[in-house]
Write a protein that holds these residues in place. Structure first.
Motif, PDB file in Angstrom:
ATOM      1  N   GLY A  54       0.467  -1.028  -0.068  1.00 54.23           N
ATOM      2  CA  GLY A  54       0.061  -0.033  -0.377  1.00 54.23           C
ATOM      3  C   GLY A  54       0.818   1.158   0.143  1.00 54.23           C
ATOM      4  N   GLN A  55       2.336   1.505  -0.443  1.00 55.64           N
ATOM      5  CA  GLN A  55       2.725   1.637  -0.052  1.00 55.64           C
ATOM      6  C   GLN A  55       3.839   2.863  -1.887  1.00 55.64           C
ATOM      7  N   GLY A  56       2.549   1.688  -2.639  1.00 57.39           N
ATOM      8  CA  GLY A  56       2.676   2.328  -3.784  1.00 57.39           C
ATOM      9  C   GLY A  56       2.030   4.065  -4.247  1.00 57.39           C
ATOM     10  N   GLY A  57       0.950   4.677  -3.716  1.00 56.10           N
ATOM     11  CA  GLY A  57       0.225   5.389  -3.557  1.00 56.10           C
ATOM     12  C   GLY A  57      -0.746   5.372  -4.745  1.00 56.10           C
ATOM     13  N   SER A  58      -1.151   4.434  -5.242  1.00 56.15           N
ATOM     14  CA  SER A  58      -1.926   4.870  -6.289  1.00 56.15           C
ATOM     15  C   SER A  58      -2.911   3.379  -6.498  1.00 56.15           C
ATOM     16  N   LYS A  59      -3.959   3.294  -6.197  1.00 53.97           N
ATOM     17  CA  LYS A  59      -4.605   1.634  -6.345  1.00 53.97           C
ATOM     18  C   LYS A  59      -4.805   1.174  -7.638  1.00 53.97           C
ATOM     19  N   GLN A  60      -4.067   1.799  -8.464  1.00 55.10           N
ATOM     20  CA  GLN A  60      -4.148   0.942 -10.026  1.00 55.10           C
ATOM     21  C   GLN A  60      -2.640   0.867  -9.997  1.00 55.10           C
ATOM     22  N   LEU A  61      -1.597   0.846  -9.022  1.00 50.65           N
ATOM     23  CA  LEU A  61      -0.254   0.707  -8.640  1.00 50.65           C
ATOM     24  C   LEU A  61      -0.755  -0.588  -7.660  1.00 50.65           C
ATOM     25  N   THR A  62      -1.854  -0.701  -7.135  1.00 47.69           N
ATOM     26  CA  THR A  62      -1.413  -2.026  -6.109  1.00 47.69           C
ATOM     27  C   THR A  62      -2.105  -2.910  -7.171  1.00 47.69           C
TER      28      THR A  62
END
Length: 123
Positions: free
Chosen positions: A76-84
């Motif tokens: 959850g440290q990726g910054g966006s829902k799309q990246l997760t």
């Protein structure tokens, strides 16, 4: 059966392709698109996954950075829902690929899967 990454020329070509795809992933939106492709490239070259799993950073720095980015996005440290979501898809592909490999081959893929599972359990 011959592995796709079994000769020096194939490894160099594979690394060039991985680097090219990696350079395309500048923004979060682009990363989300290319991460599943990058994980497939890692799966297709088991020698590289073995090098990564042995912690030889100099030989596979871009590959290790990619895997660290996946871990951060899963946490959850990726910054966006799309990246997760993209990181989850890539990791599912890695886990699924590991089911087709004989454990006695001591593949680096198993070590990567185990380390990602441990990271997820800790978080």
């Amino acid at each position: 059966m011959s592995l796709p990454c079994s000769t020096r020329d194939h490894r160099q070509t594979w690394q060039m392709l991985f680097d090219l795809v990696d350079s395309f992933a500048e923004s979060a939106k682009r990363k989300a698109v290319v991460w599943p492709l990058q994980i497939i490239l890692l799966i297709l070259c088991p020698e590289i996954t073995h090098i990564i799993s042995r912690e030889l950073v100099e030989e596979s720095k871009a590959n290790k950075l990619f895997l660290e980015s996946l871990r951060k996005a899963l946490a959850g440290q990726g910054g966006s829902k799309q990246l997760t979501e993209s990181a989850a898809i890539a990791c599912v592909k890695l886990c699924k690929a590991s089911t087709y490999i004989n454990r006695e081959d001591h593949s680096g893929i198993f070590l990567l899967v185990q380390s990602m599972v441990v990271d997820l359990e800790v978080r």
